[in-house]
Design an enzyme around this catalytic site. Structure first.
Site, PDB file in Angstrom:
ATOM      1  CG  LEU A 111       8.284   2.162   4.791  1.00  0.00           C
ATOM      2  CD1 LEU A 111       7.994   0.877   4.015  1.00  0.00           C
ATOM      3  CD2 LEU A 111       7.004   2.935   5.020  1.00  0.00           C
ATOM      4  CD  GLU A 151       9.994   1.400  10.505  1.00  0.00           C
ATOM      5  OE1 GLU A 151       9.894   2.349   9.708  1.00  0.00           O
ATOM      6  OE2 GLU A 151       9.962   0.218  10.152  1.00  0.00           O
ATOM      7  CE1 TYR A 187       1.095  -0.328   4.400  1.00  0.00           C
ATOM      8  CE2 TYR A 187       0.026   1.814   4.410  1.00  0.00           C
ATOM      9  CZ  TYR A 187       0.841   0.888   5.017  1.00  0.00           C
ATOM     10  OH  TYR A 187       1.428   1.181   6.218  1.00  0.00           O
ATOM     11  CE  LYS A 231       3.153   3.005   3.066  1.00  0.00           C
ATOM     12  NZ  LYS A 231       3.213   3.070   4.514  1.00  0.00           N
TER      13      LYS A 231
HETATM   14  N1  PMP Z   1       7.710   3.572   8.938  1.00  0.00           N
HETATM   15  C1  PMP Z   1       6.582   2.859   8.945  1.00  0.00           C
HETATM   16  C2  PMP Z   1       6.579   1.539   9.622  1.00  0.00           C
HETATM   17  C3  PMP Z   1       5.421   3.364   8.338  1.00  0.00           C
HETATM   18  O1  PMP Z   1       4.288   2.639   8.341  1.00  0.00           O
HETATM   19  C4  PMP Z   1       5.450   4.650   7.734  1.00  0.00           C
HETATM   20  C5  PMP Z   1       4.218   5.258   7.132  1.00  0.00           C
HETATM   21  N2  PMP Z   1       3.693   4.524   6.121  1.00  0.00           N
HETATM   22  C6  PMP Z   1       6.658   5.360   7.739  1.00  0.00           C
HETATM   23  C7  PMP Z   1       7.768   4.791   8.348  1.00  0.00           C
HETATM   24  C8  PMP Z   1       6.767   6.717   7.097  1.00  0.00           C
HETATM   25  O2  PMP Z   1       6.788   6.609   5.703  1.00  0.00           O
HETATM   26  P1  PMP Z   1       6.244   7.791   4.779  1.00  0.00           P
HETATM   27  O3  PMP Z   1       7.036   9.004   5.144  1.00  0.00           O
HETATM   28  O4  PMP Z   1       6.543   7.324   3.405  1.00  0.00           O
HETATM   29  O5  PMP Z   1       4.800   7.939   5.071  1.00  0.00           O
END
Ligand code: PMP
Length: 287
Positions: free
Chosen positions: A207, A183, A33, A151
């Site tokens: 991620l 994270e 996603y 993701k």
């Molecule tokens: N880490 C994780 C585990 C996440 O789910 C997200 C948000 N989707 C992020 C980091 C941040 O990613 P982004 O800046 O692309 O939203």
């Protein structure tokens, strides 16, 4: 208001949109996603999200949905149809439905991916109270799988982590593996010490946040020092500031970690400045 959503080529009222009970995202979490934020009716960091989607699909050996090249138009059409000023667009691609349950992947020549998109209206997204007040986080063990760079829709543990945080009177959880912060449940984690921004380096352990990439680029352009390395909860508690980034929060200051206040317990100047720069700069390239 009934939302108009997108499912496999069709724009439908949310009440009429359906996906098979055999869809592999439902049975196996076999889906990926993206969440793209919308400010002033425009998409923030769209190219980055599209590139990461392509990477997630490739890493899982999943076909691109037929409408892949029309994704920008579909996002824009959903913004228009649902009159979104501030909010998010959620996009999900799954390996589709073979009409039965089987661990073996279906033949991609026969079974096409399922593509679903819907909007989430969030008036006030850019002026969220959490951005002014800061958030409180707890730490929890990171027991997720080893490919967090993809993701996927396997969000049960992050969702449980969020609930553990809420139960503790906090806003989110930072996950810790081998003593080091990976994270947040749905965001990347940072600390600031003596003006230096510290965040874990990219690997399969986290991620690759699209907001992270942009914020670090803007920070370096503004001559701020960035160090990409892991840090512990103890180091974070002793830091001058901490913050998180994600597409739906942009930059939120963190003011408390496991009950320990950071600095004066109010949002720090680096997080505030990065939030301002991120919003200014990403609005300039919003499409
Ligand atoms: N880490 C994780 C585990 C996440 O789910 C997200 C948000 N989707 C992020 C980091 C941040 O990613 P982004 O800046 O692309 O939203």
């Amino acid at each position: 208001m009934t939302r108009t959503v997108y499912v496999n080529g069709q724009y439908l009222p949310e009440t009429e949109a359906t996906v098979s009970i055999f869809d592999r995202s439902f049975l196996m979490a076999d889906g990926v996603y993206e969440v793209t934020s919308v400010l002033g009716g425009k998409l923030i960091d769209f190219e980055g999200h599209l590139k990461r989607l392509e990477r997630s699909l490739t890493e899982l050996g999943m076909e691109k949905p037929e409408a892949f090249d029309q994704l920008l138009d579909i996002h824009r059409e959903l913004v228009r149809l649902n009159d979104i000023d501030e909010g998010m667009i959620y996009l999900q691609v799954s390996r589709g439905s073979a009409g039965d349950r089987d661990f073996v992947f279906p033949d991609p020549a026969v079974v096409k991916p399922t593509l679903v998109l819907f909007t989430q209206s969030k008036p006030g997204l850019a002026n969220s109270p959490a951005a002014q007040k800061g958030i409180k986080v707890i730490s929890i063990d990171d027991i997720r799988w080893g490919r967090r760079d993809i993701k996927t829709v396997q969000l049960l543990y992050p969702s449980m982590g969020k609930m553990m945080a809420k139960k503790a009177g906090c806003d989110d959880a930072w996950m810790v593996e081998d003593g080091m912060v990976t994270e947040g449940t749905s965001n990347n984690a940072y600390i600031v010490k003596d003006g230096k921004i510290i965040t874990r380096q990219l690997s399969n352990d986290i991620l690759h946040g699209i907001t992270r990439a942009a914020v670090l680029r803007f920070a370096r352009e503004a001559q701020m020092e960035v160090e990409e390395r892991p840090f512990t909860i103890a180091e974070a508690q002793a830091a001058d500031e901490a913050f998180i980034t994600s597409a739906s929060t942009f930059v939120f200051p963190v003011v408390e970690i496991d009950g320990t206040q950071l600095g004066s317990g109010t949002p720090g100047p680096v997080a505030k400045r990065l939030r301002e720069i991120y919003l200014d700069e990403s609005l300039k390239t919003a499409i």
